[in-house]
Write a protein that holds these residues in place. Sequence first.
Motif, short mmCIF file in Angstrom:
data_model
loop_
_atom_site.label_atom_id
_atom_site.label_comp_id
_atom_site.label_asym_id
_atom_site.label_seq_id
_atom_site.Cartn_x
_atom_site.Cartn_y
_atom_site.Cartn_z
N VAL A 41 38.98 43.53 40.55
CA VAL A 41 37.58 43.86 40.84
C VAL A 41 37.22 43.12 42.11
N ILE A 42 36.53 43.80 43.02
CA ILE A 42 36.18 43.22 44.31
C ILE A 42 34.68 43.24 44.52
N GLY A 43 34.20 42.21 45.19
CA GLY A 43 32.79 42.13 45.57
C GLY A 43 32.66 41.55 46.96
N GLY A 44 31.49 41.64 47.53
CA GLY A 44 31.28 41.10 48.87
C GLY A 44 31.46 42.15 49.94
N ILE A 45 31.98 41.72 51.08
CA ILE A 45 32.12 42.61 52.25
C ILE A 45 33.04 43.77 51.91
N GLY A 46 32.73 44.93 52.51
CA GLY A 46 33.44 46.17 52.19
C GLY A 46 34.82 46.31 52.79
N ARG A 47 35.22 47.53 53.05
CA ARG A 47 36.61 47.84 53.39
C ARG A 47 37.00 47.31 54.76
#
Length: 245
Positions: A238-244
């Motif tokens: 699972v990722i959060g924060g700044i995008g791709r």
Amino acid sequence: MIDALDHLTLRASFRDSAIEAYETLLGRRAESGRLRVGNVGLTIEDHASTAQLASMAFATASLDKAAQLLERRAVPAERDGDRLVLSTEATHQVPIALVERAAAPEPSSLLKSSEAASITALDHVVVRTPNPERAVALYGGRLGLDLRLDRSNPDWGSRLLFFRCGDLVVEVAHDLKKGVSDGPDQLWGLSWRTPDIARCNERLKKAGVEVSEPRNGRRSGSQVFSVQSHTANVPTIVIGGIGRW
């Protein structure tokens, strides 16, 4: 030709348990084995002897036009009801189909979790390949996805190819130590996105999901955590924060 990733299919011998697991993981309610976050759907099907990601279906505005373009690009495909199914020989054994749609369906309803603590989107789907140049020819050339990143890193032990597809990424990963071969590709793992990684991590812990502590991601400004349960054996972060990238 391809506008977005419409949905992924997961097959499991323990379908009911897998559906419950993904309801908990995503924080959303399934209907007839289907869940949807903001940018992609997940269909969970019964299978006698496996638990794995089984296929991905891309969205297109016109199946007829897509079929014509695929024919010109030497990708065999057959109509199967409302789907255009690509030859697995052409896709290097990753089952891929196209579906026609005018607009994306609404996300599945939330369970008890807040939107901030739920999973709201898929960040990327991972395909593992023994032949990265072959993957570039397929995903970038024949399917027309936008290659945004091609990076080899000995510290990671891999070469990563990021293909933009709508507002998510199809990540193709190659193990540098294994060298190049003509073996099959594998639809392998998922990276989900949450608005608030700390709250999502805490929600999952309280629900009995085995998760790691959040850590800094490879992208500057991002954080990730690994999920060790409630995934039906699909490698998951699972990722959060700044995008791709």
